[in-house]
Design an enzyme around this catalytic site. Structure first.
Site, PDB file in Angstrom:
ATOM      1  N   SER A   1      -6.098  -3.492  -9.044  1.00 33.33           N
ATOM      2  CA  SER A   1      -5.879  -2.956 -10.380  1.00 33.33           C
ATOM      3  C   SER A   1      -4.632  -2.089 -10.388  1.00 33.33           C
ATOM      4  O   SER A   1      -4.117  -1.681  -9.341  1.00 33.33           O
ATOM      5  CB  SER A   1      -7.093  -2.127 -10.839  1.00 33.33           C
ATOM      6  OG  SER A   1      -7.240  -0.965 -10.038  1.00 33.33           O
ATOM      7  N   GLY A   2      -4.158  -1.822 -11.582  1.00 27.75           N
ATOM      8  CA  GLY A   2      -3.033  -0.913 -11.777  1.00 27.75           C
ATOM      9  C   GLY A   2      -3.378   0.075 -12.862  1.00 27.75           C
ATOM     10  O   GLY A   2      -4.315  -0.124 -13.655  1.00 27.75           O
TER      11      GLY A   2
ATOM     12  N   GLY B   1       2.533  -2.437   0.272  1.00 25.86           N
ATOM     13  CA  GLY B   1       3.722  -2.735   1.068  1.00 25.86           C
ATOM     14  C   GLY B   1       3.902  -4.228   1.314  1.00 25.86           C
ATOM     15  O   GLY B   1       3.212  -5.073   0.755  1.00 25.86           O
TER      16      GLY B   1
ATOM     17  N   ASP C   1       2.132   2.929  -1.670  1.00 24.79           N
ATOM     18  CA  ASP C   1       1.006   3.676  -2.218  1.00 24.79           C
ATOM     19  C   ASP C   1       0.338   4.584  -1.191  1.00 24.79           C
ATOM     20  O   ASP C   1      -0.086   5.704  -1.514  1.00 24.79           O
ATOM     21  CB  ASP C   1      -0.008   2.738  -2.872  1.00 24.79           C
ATOM     22  CG  ASP C   1      -0.433   1.554  -2.002  1.00 24.79           C
ATOM     23  OD1 ASP C   1      -0.105   1.534  -0.796  1.00 24.79           O
ATOM     24  OD2 ASP C   1      -1.091   0.641  -2.536  1.00 24.79           O
ATOM     25  N   THR C   2       0.270   4.146   0.056  1.00 28.69           N
ATOM     26  CA  THR C   2      -0.346   5.000   1.074  1.00 28.69           C
ATOM     27  C   THR C   2       0.478   6.253   1.322  1.00 28.69           C
ATOM     28  O   THR C   2      -0.078   7.337   1.538  1.00 28.69           O
ATOM     29  CB  THR C   2      -0.538   4.229   2.387  1.00 28.69           C
ATOM     30  OG1 THR C   2      -1.240   3.014   2.125  1.00 28.69           O
ATOM     31  CG2 THR C   2      -1.323   5.052   3.394  1.00 28.69           C
TER      32      THR C   2
ATOM     33  N   ASN D   1      -3.783   0.080  10.194  1.00 33.45           N
ATOM     34  CA  ASN D   1      -4.306  -0.645   9.047  1.00 33.45           C
ATOM     35  C   ASN D   1      -5.630  -1.297   9.451  1.00 33.45           C
ATOM     36  O   ASN D   1      -5.669  -2.096  10.385  1.00 33.45           O
ATOM     37  CB  ASN D   1      -3.327  -1.738   8.615  1.00 33.45           C
ATOM     38  CG  ASN D   1      -2.110  -1.202   7.907  1.00 33.45           C
ATOM     39  OD1 ASN D   1      -2.124  -1.010   6.696  1.00 33.45           O
ATOM     40  ND2 ASN D   1      -1.050  -0.952   8.660  1.00 33.45           N
TER      41      ASN D   1
ATOM     42  N   GLY E   1      -9.597   5.351  -3.971  1.00 30.71           N
ATOM     43  CA  GLY E   1     -10.786   4.832  -4.633  1.00 30.71           C
ATOM     44  C   GLY E   1     -12.004   4.768  -3.732  1.00 30.71           C
ATOM     45  O   GLY E   1     -13.134   4.951  -4.191  1.00 30.71           O
TER      46      GLY E   1
END
Length: 501
Positions: free
Chosen positions: A16-17, A82, A242-243, A309, A419
């Site tokens: 999602s965004g 990424g 984002d991380t 990861n 999340g």
């Protein structure tokens, strides 16, 4: 009274965004969700793509909704996942749609790459975890397939940089997302000419690099007119991975560690992926980090994110999709309740087994792993979800133990952000398995880090320490204390037999 500044975070994840408006008064940050939209891959013929035109349209909707509420903004920043990228040719021509990292085109690229440059040398240069979908293997797949796109390309732009270009017309590579390519030397902070030569990849298409917090450019006049923005609007490059934005927003407060000393806390950015690591002052590239497949990715304020990861809640997400396709639609809340009531430790899996990477029938793959390792597979949805969550918690323990040995520290606290911090069962399992308190939240850490790094770039904050103090003042966390650790100690012994170093 301090002046309030307003920033918009366009935060895109794999599922999602969202467009999040941040109001910063100099002491606290307030968040308001302006727009949320689904994201996911699109299959076209034999290739799995991202739907870039729709994503860009959703971003414009978020900007337009925000402009209708706020006459002006102090900045906009974009962050995404990424490794994935787009190519831009002459006259600002977009060359095709970006391909999804779970596409099959990188199959066999490890072997192809290591014939040209050794695995050891590639790690020595980049310090990056070997993942089959890293940008370098995607590019090599293009090269070896004879794709005409590389010949026509002027610039490679990672996904957030590509979206930034669509907003501004400016081509640049922000360092945190660029560090996921396995083409960047983290010691020099520059692209590796040696890797490009060895793999015969075009060095000239790699963009100029900019630091997080830098101004990218002004919003295109055509976009501004389309969405109803009447005032000039600056697009700022936050930590576009984002991380990296999420880690910037970890509410770890207290006196800073001595120069060069490792931290006594770790972060876990939890969502589709679980990214677990520590923040260090410089890259850590050793035989041990290579053996355990740790990665060195760019952080903010000159830091490096030494992390691993881990497959993450993808295991549950893809299982849920499989059940839904069969007509058994269940909410995450239902699945968690079923998992909580299921018997513990009936089966364990290595979340990072390669068979779990691609889209498809996840429950069948989990059952196959269990049979292959001499275990009885879970016999229903609740036990299977519990197997996934328990195995993730044990992989966190495995990772933390190795991190402690590598950097020479004792991790006292685990900060779970993103999340996945809403998943109370996983947070408690993590505390129990690791024998350490877990601080859960903030949920919107990525958007928060995006926004506050824009504020730092604008001079409203002076340091990363100040930024984290704002996060701690603005957003509550939930603390999970470890319990019943002996049962987890027993399970950890079984888990060790499943995980290959």
């Amino acid at each position: 009274m301090a002046t309030t500044t307003d920033y918009l975070a366009l935060d895109l994840g794999a599922e999602s965004g969202r467009g999040m408006l941040g109001r910063f008064d100099g002491e606290r940050l307030g968040l308001e969700e302006m727009h949320r939209f689904p994201n996911g891959p699109v299959q076209m013929l034999d290739t799995l793509y991202w739907d870039l035109p729709r994503l860009f349209d959703e971003m414009k909707t978020a900007i337009g909704k925000t402009a209708a509420v706020k006459g002006s903004l102090d900045g906009i920043g974009v962050d995404t996942w990424g490794v994935d990228f787009g190519l831009v040719g002459r006259n600002d021509t977009l060359l095709g749609n970006p391909v999804h990292y779970r596409d099959a085109r990188t199959e066999g690229m490890f072997d192809a790459a290591f014939k040209r440059i050794s695995r050891d040398r590639l790690y020595e240069i980049t310090g990056l975890q070997f993942l089959p979908f890293n940008t370098v293997y995607q590019l090599l797949a293009l090269k070896l397939s004879g794709s005409p796109l590389l010949d026509s390309a002027e610039t490679l732009l990672m996904m957030p940089d590509l979206l930034g270009w669509l907003l501004t017309g400016e081509r640049a590579g922000e360092r945190t997302d660029s560090s996921t390519t396995q083409l960047l030397d983290p010691r020099t902070g520059e692209w590796s000419d040696e890797i490009c030569r060895a793999l015969d990849l075009p060095r000239n298409i790699l963009p100029r690099l900019i630091d997080p917090g830098s101004e990218l450019g002004m919003l295109r006049k055509s976009v501004a007119a389309e969405v109803g923005v009447s005032q000039p609007l600056t697009v700022i490059a936050p930590p576009t991975h984002d991380t990296a934005s999420a880690v910037a927003a970890v509410p770890a407060v207290g006196p800073p560690a001595a120069p060069g000393a490792p931290p006594d806390w770790c972060y876990l950015s939890s969502g589709t992926w679980s990214l677990l690591g520590v923040e260090v002052g410089q890259p850590v590239i050793t035989p041990e980090t290579q053996r355990y497949n740790f990665t060195n990715e760019g952080g903010v304020a000159g830091t490096t994110r030494l992390l691993k990861n881990i497959m993450g809640l993808w295991l549950v997400q893809e299982s849920r999709r499989t059940w839904a396709r069969a007509g058994n639609e269940m909410s995450y809340e239902q699945l968690m309740a079923m998992a909580m009531s299921s018997r513990p430790f009936t089966a364990l899996i290595d979340p990072d087994d390669p068979s779990f990477l691609s889209h498809g029938d996840m429950p069948s793959r989990i059952a196959a792993f269990c049979k292959r390792t001499g275990q009885t597979p879970p016999d229903a949805e609740g036990p299977l979800v519990r197997t996934c969550l328990e195995s993730l918690a044990l992989k966190y323990r495995w990772t933390i133990e190795r991190l402690e040995g590598i950097v020479g520290t004792k991790i006292k606290t685990i900060h779970i952000v993103g999340g996945g911090s809403k998943n109370t069962l996983l947070c408690q399992f993590a505390a129990d398995a690791c024998g350490r308190p877990v601080h859960g939240g903030p949920v919107e850490a990525t958007a928060i880090g995006n926004i506050l790094m824009q504020a730092l770039g604008r001079g409203r904050l002076g340091s990363l320490q100040e930024l984290r103090a704002v996060v701690a003042r603005s957003f509550p966390v939930t603390v999970y204390e470890p319990r019943n650790t002996r049962a987890w100690d027993d399970a950890a012994g079984r888990f060790e037999q499943l995980v290959k170093d």
